[in-house]
Design a protein around this motif. Structure first.
Motif, short mmCIF file in Angstrom:
data_model
loop_
_atom_site.label_atom_id
_atom_site.label_comp_id
_atom_site.label_asym_id
_atom_site.label_seq_id
_atom_site.Cartn_x
_atom_site.Cartn_y
_atom_site.Cartn_z
N LEU A 186 -3.84 -1.86 -2.10
CA LEU A 186 -3.78 -3.31 -1.90
C LEU A 186 -2.80 -3.94 -2.89
CD1 LEU A 186 -4.72 -5.98 -0.70
CD2 LEU A 186 -6.67 -5.93 -2.28
N VAL A 187 -2.91 -3.61 -4.15
CA VAL A 187 -2.02 -4.17 -5.17
C VAL A 187 -0.58 -3.69 -4.94
CG1 VAL A 187 -1.52 -4.30 -7.63
CG2 VAL A 187 -3.89 -4.35 -6.83
N GLU A 188 -0.43 -2.41 -4.59
CA GLU A 188 0.90 -1.84 -4.36
C GLU A 188 1.63 -2.59 -3.24
OE1 GLU A 188 2.79 2.49 -3.04
OE2 GLU A 188 0.70 1.99 -2.59
N VAL A 189 0.96 -2.78 -2.12
CA VAL A 189 1.58 -3.45 -0.97
C VAL A 189 1.86 -4.92 -1.29
CG1 VAL A 189 1.18 -4.23 1.40
CG2 VAL A 189 0.61 -1.90 0.74
N THR A 190 0.91 -5.58 -1.92
CA THR A 190 1.10 -7.00 -2.25
C THR A 190 2.29 -7.21 -3.17
OG1 THR A 190 -1.29 -7.37 -2.03
CG2 THR A 190 -0.01 -9.06 -3.19
N LEU A 191 2.42 -6.38 -4.20
CA LEU A 191 3.55 -6.50 -5.12
C LEU A 191 4.88 -6.26 -4.41
CD1 LEU A 191 2.17 -4.75 -8.34
CD2 LEU A 191 2.65 -7.19 -8.01
N MET A 192 4.95 -5.25 -3.56
CA MET A 192 6.19 -4.95 -2.86
C MET A 192 6.56 -6.07 -1.88
SD MET A 192 7.75 -2.32 -3.92
CE MET A 192 8.91 -2.13 -2.58
N GLU A 193 5.57 -6.61 -1.20
CA GLU A 193 5.85 -7.70 -0.26
C GLU A 193 6.33 -8.95 -1.00
OE1 GLU A 193 6.08 -7.79 2.84
OE2 GLU A 193 4.94 -6.13 3.68
N ILE A 194 5.75 -9.23 -2.15
CA ILE A 194 6.19 -10.39 -2.95
C ILE A 194 7.62 -10.19 -3.44
CG2 ILE A 194 5.82 -11.64 -5.11
CD1 ILE A 194 2.81 -11.27 -4.68
N ILE A 195 7.94 -8.96 -3.88
CA ILE A 195 9.30 -8.67 -4.33
C ILE A 195 10.30 -8.86 -3.20
CG2 ILE A 195 10.83 -6.80 -5.09
CD1 ILE A 195 8.45 -5.72 -6.74
N VAL A 196 9.95 -8.40 -2.01
CA VAL A 196 10.84 -8.56 -0.86
C VAL A 196 11.04 -10.04 -0.52
CG1 VAL A 196 10.97 -8.22 1.63
CG2 VAL A 196 10.44 -6.29 0.15
N GLU A 197 9.97 -10.83 -0.58
CA GLU A 197 10.09 -12.25 -0.30
C GLU A 197 10.94 -12.95 -1.36
OE1 GLU A 197 9.23 -13.81 2.38
OE2 GLU A 197 8.27 -12.07 3.28
N LEU A 198 10.82 -12.50 -2.60
CA LEU A 198 11.66 -13.06 -3.66
C LEU A 198 13.14 -12.74 -3.41
CD1 LEU A 198 9.55 -12.30 -6.88
CD2 LEU A 198 10.13 -14.55 -5.96
N LEU A 199 13.41 -11.51 -3.01
CA LEU A 199 14.80 -11.13 -2.70
C LEU A 199 15.32 -11.92 -1.50
CD1 LEU A 199 14.57 -7.26 -3.18
CD2 LEU A 199 15.94 -8.83 -4.54
#
Length: 476
Positions: free
Chosen positions: A325-338
């Motif tokens: 859960l934390v892994e996916v959430t962090l990666m999705e947030i990073i992608v949205e930031l990019l």
């Protein structure tokens, strides 16, 4: 107060309140004529050649009058005569030129408005391969001309509104009188009349004010950057709303599945249209579901995978210090930031930085053991699918709901995934767009509307969509 003193007082007040006002005083046969305008909003060539020059060169046999100037002297095509002196300042702020004769009760308003604007260019938001390349600009007159150019019908109605107490922004409501349903046309007009705000900067302001439910993520009004798409919607029986200063027209009403429709679908082969619509639906569900499914499988239901792949997945996550859960959430947030950063960066380097940043950060995160290689693939695929929609406003909602799906799945597993989908479907089913069901034509189901939507074949679509309740149902 006599007429002359009255106008002198008005001119003095205008000079005091509007700092960039220009006043030209002409003496014509012992008559004072005042020409008042705002230089930055005025076509000075038109002012000189069509107003000042004719007034000075005319061979007067008596004192000039308002009637004489309007009918025989000035060359301006758009002229009106007004009695109400309180409107002079408003006309000036709209870019009009005022001609005042001190001995007359009336005054002249000449349309010499000109403001810098960009020329008609190719669409940037709704780009396509096979479609006209003339996109809307920020000029309401240019945009209306593109619609008039395509729809040469005397029943085409254009109703103008001024919205915004201080900006007085021009808003045009465009529809075909003998096609569009009067109910939602009048509802849109009523909502525009009830908008009380200082200013309107973009069509998004209007979209918020006239939407039926502002607390829902799903847009009830579509946008159109392309004039051909806007005209096609008008011919269907919808209403097009154009806001001065915005290059995006609003289309209402709009159902959910219509956000997956693009102009290319109607220009290409039937089979290509069906294929591309299917791809867009797949892209929408992939963006919404893929990351959440990864969480469900890794954290709760790994047993649904083949045994060999379970071992491969487990070995790739050995070094990952956080749960799925934390892994996916962090990666999705990073992608949205990019994604957000690439939009704000200068156009020349934005896309390159976005692509390189995603590759570099993803590879570095895998090499450092912070995330598994599979989640990088999943998040990248989800990002690519989010760009497949013709109308980006619907995908903005899906991107937010994606995080809700990830959270519910991370807490409740596959049950949370199903519960999330159920909540979304219930919400979609509860929305109306100006009285039109948001789920139409799926629910209530209409075979002809559904067939015409899927096939996108203008030759076989002999009737307009039934769910729009148009006055004239026959298209051909």
């Amino acid at each position: 107060m006599n007429k002359e003193n009255k106008y002198i007082q008005i001119i003095d007040d205008i000079k005091t309140n509007i700092t960039d006002i220009c006043i030209r005083n002409l003496k014509l046969v012992d008559e004072d004529v005042f020409i008042i305008y705002i230089q930055q909003l005025t076509d000075r060539n038109s002012l000189s050649n069509n107003i000042i020059k004719p007034l000075l060169q005319y061979n007067y046999t008596s004192k000039p009058t308002i009637e004489k100037i309007v009918s025989s002297i000035m060359f301006v095509d758009d002229i009106i005569v007004e009695l109400d002196e309180s409107k002079i300042a408003d006309y000036l702020l709209e870019g009009k030129t005022i001609i005042i004769l001190l001995n007359s009760n009336e005054y002249i308003i000449a349309n010499t408005f000109k403001v810098e604007k960009r020329t008609t260019e190719s669409p940037e938001i709704q780009s396509s391969i096979r479609s006209p390349k003339d996109a809307f600009t920020e000029s309401i007159d240019s945009n209306i001309s593109l619609i008039r150019y395509r729809i040469k019908d005397k029943a085409l109605k254009i109703d103008y509104f001024k919205v915004g107490v201080r900006t007085k922004t021009s808003v045009a409501v465009i529809y075909i009188k003998d096609i569009a349903n009067s109910k939602y046309v009048e509802e849109i007009k009523s909502k525009l009349n009830n908008i009380h705000i200082d200013g309107i900067m973009e069509s998004g302001y209007i979209q918020k004010f006239i939407s039926e439910k502002n607390n829902t993520l799903f847009p009830q009004i579509g946008i159109s950057e392309r004039s051909d798409s806007a005209c096609a919607n008008i011919l269907e029986g919808k209403v097009c709303i154009i806001v001065d200063g915005s290059n995006l027209a609003l289309i209402a009403p709009k159902s959910f599945i219509e956000f997956l429709d693009a102009g290319d679908d109607h220009y290409d082969s039937i089979y290509v249209g069906i294929f591309t619509k299917s791809l867009r639906f797949l892209a929408l569900t992939t963006t919404l579901s893929l990351s959440a499914l990864y969480v469900a499988v890794v954290a709760f239901h790994a047993d649904i995978l083949p045994a060999q792949y379970i071992l491969t997945l487990a070995s790739s996550r050995v070094t990952v210090p956080v749960n799925a859960l934390v892994e996916v959430t962090l990666m999705e947030i990073i992608v949205e930031l990019l994604r957000e950063a690439s939009i704000r960066l200068p156009k020349a380097i934005g896309p390159a930085i976005g692509i390189v940043g995603t590759i570099v950060i993803g590879q570095a995160a895998v090499s450092a053991g912070l995330v598994s290689p599979l989640i990088v693939i999943i998040v990248s695929l989800s990002l690519m699918c989010s760009f497949a929609m013709p109308d980006y406003t619907i995908m903005a909602s899906i991107r937010l709901l994606k995080f809700m799906m990830i959270f519910l799945t991370g807490v409740f597993g596959l049950f949370g995934f199903i519960m999330g989908y159920t909540l979304i479907i219930i919400k979609i089913a509860s929305i109306n767009s100006f009285g039109i069901p948001y789920t139409a034509p799926v629910s209530p189901f209409n075979y002809n509307d559904m067939k015409n939507y899927i096939m996108s074949n203008i030759k076989s679509s002999k009737e307009r969509p039934n769910f729009l309740n148009p006055k004239d149902k026959k298209r051909q």
